[in-house]
Design a protein around this motif. Structure first.
Motif, short mmCIF file in Angstrom:
data_model
loop_
_atom_site.label_atom_id
_atom_site.label_comp_id
_atom_site.label_asym_id
_atom_site.label_seq_id
_atom_site.Cartn_x
_atom_site.Cartn_y
_atom_site.Cartn_z
N UNK A 58 -126.35 2.46 59.60
CA UNK A 58 -126.01 1.39 60.55
C UNK A 58 -127.23 0.60 61.02
N UNK A 59 -128.36 1.25 61.39
CA UNK A 59 -129.53 0.44 61.79
C UNK A 59 -129.98 -0.54 60.71
N UNK A 60 -129.98 -0.08 59.45
CA UNK A 60 -130.37 -0.97 58.36
C UNK A 60 -129.37 -2.10 58.16
N UNK A 61 -128.08 -1.79 58.30
CA UNK A 61 -127.05 -2.81 58.16
C UNK A 61 -127.20 -3.89 59.23
N UNK A 62 -127.44 -3.46 60.47
CA UNK A 62 -127.60 -4.41 61.58
C UNK A 62 -128.92 -5.19 61.47
#
Length: 496
Positions: free
Chosen positions: A19-23
């Protein structure tokens, strides 16, 4: 070297690390999707490594948090959970590859939210798979429901929002009004919610109470789509095809039938189930649902709706496997989780590829399409064989053991209905690829095949991979068969 208990915890939290990478890379699609693919690949490696440790005899237990004595968030490895984690871990990566081609090819908005919710859902699946008790399972069961709601309503249209309301209202109402009360009833009768080989009830619990609890469990586990609580599944077809694949193969419906199997084996035990009169009534209800869903599927011209009602029927096979209360039934039900997952995800991948490439959603418009999209339609044919139960596809093995389970339980009427359902599977699935390849006269006018090409390569790669895997598991089913057989042995352990 990472221990099994640490590895199990990593499997549960690893999807969230995407999720951090996606955001962070929400404005750079290539990097955003790379974050999902990298974490998906790591998850697949982790579940394979965990299976290898489990196969070597390691069955770790991890305790996270105690709400009150005996009410914990805890995790433990057992055969059915390991099987489910392998299926979900494999298909998340493949579905992510497919989603890249589909979401871009279809010009979908809100793709960052899509991938984030997808990651949360897979984390919920892993927590549910390794749940050591009903309380832990219920928590992750609800996480899965809430994280997939934004995926169902992804399009943001009135139709999507309506479908989402039906989806959420049925799943939440069944889990709160029935499932939760079944858990509370189990707790009050036994003082434990831990999954236990042979079940948790003793001779002091009346059969009336046990019958009520079983009914509450079967209807409360709404994700299994037992009629009449199945309407959420066709309603959710408003979602993008990768979400349909998530709902029908990777996560939601499999979480439902996984939970039914888990409850029947580890809360009641098959010996106790066999002694309850209500078990037969629920078995006949599930069998009728299989037949009715197959008949409704035949009437659908919209491909995704036909596949949705097909899923309702196929889930019934797994519920039947659990309610037969035999080792062969449990074995067949567990194997059908695998066979249906890979077969049905192939069919949904193909449906999405047809919509993206040919802009066709109605089966009546797909005549002759095989000349323009041969790889897609061959994959559809392979997936159909698995759902029907024909060799050389994995569905043959699961249906074989389910039929053996009906004989073991002396339920000939159920076996006959399952055979009729398989014939109906042929009637509503095989004509689609056959007309696509052998009805070319109409196709020149109707679909202008010279202007249609295959779907984007990521989608084509994904549907080819799942189609191949349905045949691989026919010839080499040992991994999943071994886990399913271990589950059946646990289920029959009280029989000596």
């Amino acid at each position: 070297m990472m221990t099994q208990d640490v590895l199990m915890q990593w499997i549960i939290v690893l999807p969230l690390l995407a999720i951090p990478g996606i955001l962070l890379f929400h404005k750079k699609p290539n990097l955003r999707e790379a974050a999902t693919l990298i974490v998906g690949a790591l998850l697949l490696i982790a579940v394979i490594a965990f299976y290898q440790g489990f196969d070597a005899g390691e069955a770790p237990y991890v305790h996270w948090w105690e709400l009150m004595p005996g009410l914990d968030i805890a995790f433990r490895a057992e055969p059915l959970g390991v099987l489910f984690s392998l299926v979900a871990g494999s298909l998340w990566l493949v579905t992510s590859i497919y989603a890249i081609g589909y979401m871009r090819g279809h010009g979908e908005a809100n793709q960052t939210r899509f991938y984030c919710c997808f990651a949360i859902a897979i984390s919920g699946v892993m927590g549910l798979a390794f749940a050591d008790n009903l309380f832990t399972l219920f928590v992750f069961y609800e996480v899965l429901t809430l994280s997939t709601y934004p995926l169902v309503t992804h399009a943001g249209t009135d139709k999507a929002r309506h479908g989402g309301r039906v989806y959420l209202s049925i799943l939440l109402s069944t889990s709160i009004l029935f499932f939760l009360f079944a858990i509370i009833g189990t707790w009050s009768e036994t003082g434990t919610l831990a999954f236990t080989a042979g079940g948790v009830f003793d001779d002091t619990t009346s059969k009336t109470v046990l019958s009520v609890l079983l009914v509450l469990f079967i209807f409360g586990i709404g994700k299994a789509a037992v009629m009449p609580f199945h309407r959420w599944l066709p309603a959710a077809m408003v979602a993008p095809t990768p979400v349909s694949a998530l709902l029908h193969a990777v996560a939601v419906v499999k979480a439902g039938v996984f939970t039914i199997l888990k409850v029947c084996v580890y809360i009641f035990g098959i010996d106790l189930l066999a002694d309850l009169a209500v078990t037969d009534w629920l078995l006949y209800l599930a069998t009728a649902g299989v037949l009715l869903a197959s008949l409704v599927a035949m009437r659908q011209d919209n491909l995704k709706k036909r596949l949705a009602y097909s899923t309702v029927g196929q889930l019934g096979y797994i519920t039947i496997g659990a309610l037969l209360a035999t080792q062969a039934g449990v074995l067949g039900g567990a194997l059908h989780i695998v066979a249906h997952a890979f077969g049905k995800i192939t069919l949904f991948f193909c449906a999405g590829a047809i919509m993206v490439a040919a802009h066709k959603t109605e089966i009546s418009d797909m005549r002759g399409l095989g000349k323009s999209m041969p790889i897609t339609m061959i994959a559809f044919f392979i997936g159909s064989m698995s759902i029907i139960g024909l060799p050389p596809a994995a569905g043959m093995w699961s249906k074989w053991y389910l039929f053996m389970g009906t004989l073991e339980a002396d339920q000939l009427a159920v076996m006959i209905i399952l055979m009729i359902s398989s014939l109906l599977n042929i009637a509503y699935l095989l004509p689609i690829p056959l007309r696509a390849f052998f009805d070319g006269e109409r196709s020149v006018v109707t679909i202008q095949r010279d202007q249609i090409k295959e779907a984007p390569w990521p989608s084509l790669l994904a549907l080819s991979m799942t189609a191949i895997m349905t045949m691989v598991f026919f010839f080499w089913p040992q991994v999943f068969y071994g886990l399913a057989e271990s589950l059946a042995s646990v289920a029959g352990g009280t029989n000596g």
